[in-house]
Design a protein around this motif. Structure first.
Motif, PDB file in Angstrom:
ATOM      1  N   ILE A   1       4.474   8.159  -2.115  1.00 17.62           N
ATOM      2  CA  ILE A   1       4.714   8.541  -3.514  1.00 17.62           C
ATOM      3  C   ILE A   1       4.610  10.054  -3.615  1.00 17.62           C
ATOM      4  O   ILE A   1       3.557  10.626  -3.329  1.00 17.62           O
ATOM      5  CB  ILE A   1       3.693   7.871  -4.454  1.00 17.62           C
ATOM      6  CG1 ILE A   1       3.823   6.348  -4.386  1.00 17.62           C
ATOM      7  CG2 ILE A   1       3.874   8.359  -5.887  1.00 17.62           C
ATOM      8  CD1 ILE A   1       2.765   5.607  -5.204  1.00 17.62           C
TER       9      ILE A   1
ATOM     10  N   CYS B   1      -1.964   0.848  -8.120  1.00 21.57           N
ATOM     11  CA  CYS B   1      -0.947   1.792  -8.597  1.00 21.57           C
ATOM     12  C   CYS B   1      -0.398   1.365  -9.954  1.00 21.57           C
ATOM     13  O   CYS B   1      -0.273   2.182 -10.871  1.00 21.57           O
ATOM     14  CB  CYS B   1       0.176   1.881  -7.565  1.00 21.57           C
ATOM     15  SG  CYS B   1       1.431   3.124  -7.944  1.00 21.57           S
TER      16      CYS B   1
ATOM     17  N   GLN C   1      -3.077   1.894 -12.643  1.00 19.24           N
ATOM     18  CA  GLN C   1      -3.162   3.305 -13.014  1.00 19.24           C
ATOM     19  C   GLN C   1      -1.953   3.724 -13.841  1.00 19.24           C
ATOM     20  O   GLN C   1      -2.081   4.466 -14.830  1.00 19.24           O
ATOM     21  CB  GLN C   1      -3.260   4.173 -11.764  1.00 19.24           C
ATOM     22  CG  GLN C   1      -3.521   5.644 -12.076  1.00 19.24           C
ATOM     23  CD  GLN C   1      -3.457   6.523 -10.843  1.00 19.24           C
ATOM     24  OE1 GLN C   1      -2.464   6.550 -10.138  1.00 19.24           O
ATOM     25  NE2 GLN C   1      -4.536   7.260 -10.595  1.00 19.24           N
ATOM     26  N   MET C   2      -0.774   3.256 -13.467  1.00 17.79           N
ATOM     27  CA  MET C   2       0.449   3.579 -14.202  1.00 17.79           C
ATOM     28  C   MET C   2       0.367   3.092 -15.644  1.00 17.79           C
ATOM     29  O   MET C   2       0.697   3.830 -16.582  1.00 17.79           O
ATOM     30  CB  MET C   2       1.663   2.924 -13.525  1.00 17.79           C
ATOM     31  CG  MET C   2       2.992   3.252 -14.177  1.00 17.79           C
ATOM     32  SD  MET C   2       4.328   2.202 -13.566  1.00 17.79           S
ATOM     33  CE  MET C   2       4.309   2.581 -11.816  1.00 17.79           C
TER      34      MET C   2
ATOM     35  N   LYS D   1      -9.404  10.011  -8.734  1.00 21.06           N
ATOM     36  CA  LYS D   1      -8.667   9.521  -7.566  1.00 21.06           C
ATOM     37  C   LYS D   1      -7.944  10.677  -6.876  1.00 21.06           C
ATOM     38  O   LYS D   1      -7.905  10.752  -5.632  1.00 21.06           O
ATOM     39  CB  LYS D   1      -7.667   8.449  -8.009  1.00 21.06           C
ATOM     40  CG  LYS D   1      -6.699   7.982  -6.918  1.00 21.06           C
ATOM     41  CD  LYS D   1      -7.416   7.300  -5.779  1.00 21.06           C
ATOM     42  CE  LYS D   1      -6.439   6.843  -4.713  1.00 21.06           C
ATOM     43  NZ  LYS D   1      -7.115   6.343  -3.499  1.00 21.06           N
TER      44      LYS D   1
ATOM     45  N   LEU E   1       7.217   5.989  -8.409  1.00 16.84           N
ATOM     46  CA  LEU E   1       7.118   4.710  -7.699  1.00 16.84           C
ATOM     47  C   LEU E   1       8.467   3.995  -7.672  1.00 16.84           C
ATOM     48  O   LEU E   1       8.895   3.509  -6.617  1.00 16.84           O
ATOM     49  CB  LEU E   1       6.069   3.814  -8.371  1.00 16.84           C
ATOM     50  CG  LEU E   1       5.911   2.409  -7.767  1.00 16.84           C
ATOM     51  CD1 LEU E   1       5.373   2.501  -6.339  1.00 16.84           C
ATOM     52  CD2 LEU E   1       5.001   1.535  -8.632  1.00 16.84           C
TER      53      LEU E   1
ATOM     54  N   ILE F   1      -3.335   3.871  -1.930  1.00 20.58           N
ATOM     55  CA  ILE F   1      -3.602   3.061  -3.123  1.00 20.58           C
ATOM     56  C   ILE F   1      -2.793   1.779  -3.004  1.00 20.58           C
ATOM     57  O   ILE F   1      -1.666   1.783  -2.488  1.00 20.58           O
ATOM     58  CB  ILE F   1      -3.238   3.827  -4.418  1.00 20.58           C
ATOM     59  CG1 ILE F   1      -3.736   3.063  -5.654  1.00 20.58           C
ATOM     60  CG2 ILE F   1      -1.741   4.091  -4.514  1.00 20.58           C
ATOM     61  CD1 ILE F   1      -3.642   3.856  -6.955  1.00 20.58           C
TER      62      ILE F   1
ATOM     63  N   TYR G   1      -0.479  10.932  -8.653  1.00 18.41           N
ATOM     64  CA  TYR G   1      -0.873   9.680  -9.291  1.00 18.41           C
ATOM     65  C   TYR G   1       0.360   8.802  -9.427  1.00 18.41           C
ATOM     66  O   TYR G   1       1.477   9.228  -9.110  1.00 18.41           O
ATOM     67  CB  TYR G   1      -1.542   9.927 -10.648  1.00 18.41           C
ATOM     68  CG  TYR G   1      -0.666  10.584 -11.692  1.00 18.41           C
ATOM     69  CD1 TYR G   1       0.097   9.829 -12.583  1.00 18.41           C
ATOM     70  CD2 TYR G   1      -0.626  11.973 -11.817  1.00 18.41           C
ATOM     71  CE1 TYR G   1       0.886  10.431 -13.553  1.00 18.41           C
ATOM     72  CE2 TYR G   1       0.159  12.588 -12.787  1.00 18.41           C
ATOM     73  CZ  TYR G   1       0.912  11.807 -13.644  1.00 18.41           C
ATOM     74  OH  TYR G   1       1.699  12.406 -14.598  1.00 18.41           O
ATOM     75  N   CYS G   2       0.168   7.582  -9.890  1.00 20.89           N
ATOM     76  CA  CYS G   2       1.268   6.613  -9.941  1.00 20.89           C
ATOM     77  C   CYS G   2       2.137   6.826 -11.181  1.00 20.89           C
ATOM     78  O   CYS G   2       2.056   6.071 -12.156  1.00 20.89           O
ATOM     79  CB  CYS G   2       0.719   5.194  -9.903  1.00 20.89           C
ATOM     80  SG  CYS G   2       0.276   4.671  -8.254  1.00 20.89           S
TER      81      CYS G   2
ATOM     82  N   THR H   1       0.851  -1.190   0.000  1.00 26.93           N
ATOM     83  CA  THR H   1       0.000   0.000   0.000  1.00 26.93           C
ATOM     84  C   THR H   1       0.890   1.244   0.000  1.00 26.93           C
ATOM     85  O   THR H   1       1.919   1.275   0.681  1.00 26.93           O
ATOM     86  CB  THR H   1      -0.907   0.033   1.242  1.00 26.93           C
ATOM     87  OG1 THR H   1      -1.660  -1.183   1.303  1.00 26.93           O
ATOM     88  CG2 THR H   1      -1.866   1.212   1.188  1.00 26.93           C
TER      89      THR H   1
ATOM     90  N   PHE I   1      -0.151   8.898  -1.417  1.00 36.36           N
ATOM     91  CA  PHE I   1       0.202  10.017  -2.297  1.00 36.36           C
ATOM     92  C   PHE I   1       0.489  11.272  -1.472  1.00 36.36           C
ATOM     93  O   PHE I   1      -0.243  11.593  -0.537  1.00 36.36           O
ATOM     94  CB  PHE I   1      -0.940  10.327  -3.266  1.00 36.36           C
ATOM     95  CG  PHE I   1      -1.187   9.258  -4.293  1.00 36.36           C
ATOM     96  CD1 PHE I   1      -0.198   8.902  -5.186  1.00 36.36           C
ATOM     97  CD2 PHE I   1      -2.420   8.618  -4.369  1.00 36.36           C
ATOM     98  CE1 PHE I   1      -0.409   7.925  -6.144  1.00 36.36           C
ATOM     99  CE2 PHE I   1      -2.649   7.640  -5.314  1.00 36.36           C
ATOM    100  CZ  PHE I   1      -1.643   7.284  -6.197  1.00 36.36           C
TER     101      PHE I   1
END
Length: 331
Positions: free
Chosen positions: A177, A100, A103-104, A83, A187, A95, A181-182, A14, A17
């Protein structure tokens, strides 16, 4: 020994962000401009897609590419903004690793798909203006099938490799992170293992998309301008061609330049503050998606006139429905 072994094999599942660390006190205010931008993207791109789908005369390759670009913009922004808004408004910052990586993949896959569409649109205009007699022979259904296969093979294979390498790493240190976002390198920079392969994959993405697509797009527009300058057209038409090509190139350069900087900032150890890097990463996705409906929709005469025709037709239908058969207004 068992505890040591577990510690060596531990990896976070987990992540949290922290995209704007210097603005945490004002994070809810940040949601306002991003919400407005998201709604603008949805409204503008959906409207262009609706107009192109509704008007049969717009079912030609150029407009279908514009329609595809608008759909990709909607999907790409939707992959990250909802998100992010939940995080800013309700502190839902967490997330899972699987979420992650998902989404990436979609963020980078759709971004590479946009690059391919921009290249296809530039080549479409090049053939239409520089080789008009061969346009129907070159640009057709077979070309779209080849473009689809090329896109799936190039974008799908490269992004699947990129995400697969990131997913194989161990994350035993921080699980924060530094992004909204990822992002790939945001990451990967948290990994305990060697990230050489992931760094190389990141560079490969830049080479395959920026290094290939930008020169071809630039050459296409330069060739178009060269043909327009040599043609016997009015000065106003030449200025319009310069203005159109220039606007397209400026937006494209923003897309590629900002995207490359954010993508390579970790690889090159660029001293970019987290807030600035996060903002650039968001603008790289939000800015083109916001202005594309204006550049390719509002400023395109055929789409603009089709929109007004549809609007007038809907207005007439509404007036007709309000008036009863006897000619009296309904209550």
């Amino acid at each position: 020994m068992l505890d040591a072994s577990l510690g060596n094999n531990f990896s976070h599942n987990t992540f949290v962000f922290r995209g704007f660390p210097e603005l945490q006190k004002h994070r809810r205010l940040l949601a306002l401009p991003f919400s407005a931008s998201y709604l603008s993207v949805l409204l503008g791109n959906s409207l262009v897609v609706y107009v192109i789908r509704s008007v049969e005369s717009l079912h030609s390759p150029m407009y279908l590419l514009i329609c595809a670009l608008c759909i990709v913009d909607i999907l790409m922004v939707t992959a990250i903004v909802p998100k992010m808004l939940l995080s800013l408004l309700f502190d839902r910052d967490e997330i899972s690793l699987a979420g992650c990586l998902t989404q990436m993949f979609f963020t980078h896959f759709l971004s590479s798909l946009e690059s391919t569409l921009l290249l296809a649109m530039a080549l479409d205009r090049y053939v239409a203006i520089c080789q008009p007699l061969r346009y129907t022979a070159i640009i057709g259904s077979s070309m779209f099938v080849k473009l689809l296969l090329f896109t799936l093979v190039r974008s799908g294979s490269i992004m699947a490799t990129l995400v697969g390498l990131a997913g194989s790493l161990r994350f035993c240190g921080s699980n924060t992170i530094q992004h909204c976002y990822c992002d790939h390198m945001a990451l990967v920079s948290l990994a305990c293992d060697s990230t050489d392969k992931s760094n190389a994959a990141g560079l490969a993405v830049i080479v395959c998309f920026v290094g290939v697509d930008i020169p071809l797009i630039f050459l296409s527009y330069m060739k178009i301008l060269s043909v327009v300058l040599k043609a016997a057209v009015a000065d106003e038409d030449r200025w319009k061609a310069f203005h159109t090509c220039g606007t397209h190139l400026i937006v494209m350069m923003c897309f590629y330049l900002v995207g490359s900087v954010t993508f390579l900032s970790h690889n090159l150890n660029l001293p970019i503050p987290t807030d600035v890097n996060t903002f650039m990463g968001l603008m790289y996705i939000l800015f083109p998606a916001t202005v594309n409906p204006v550049i390719y929709g509002v400023r395109t005469k055929e789409i603009r006139s089709s929109f007004f025709r549809i609007f007038k037709h809907r207005k007439k239908m509404i007036k007709t429905v309000k008036v009863s058969p006897s000619g009296k207004q309904q209550a």
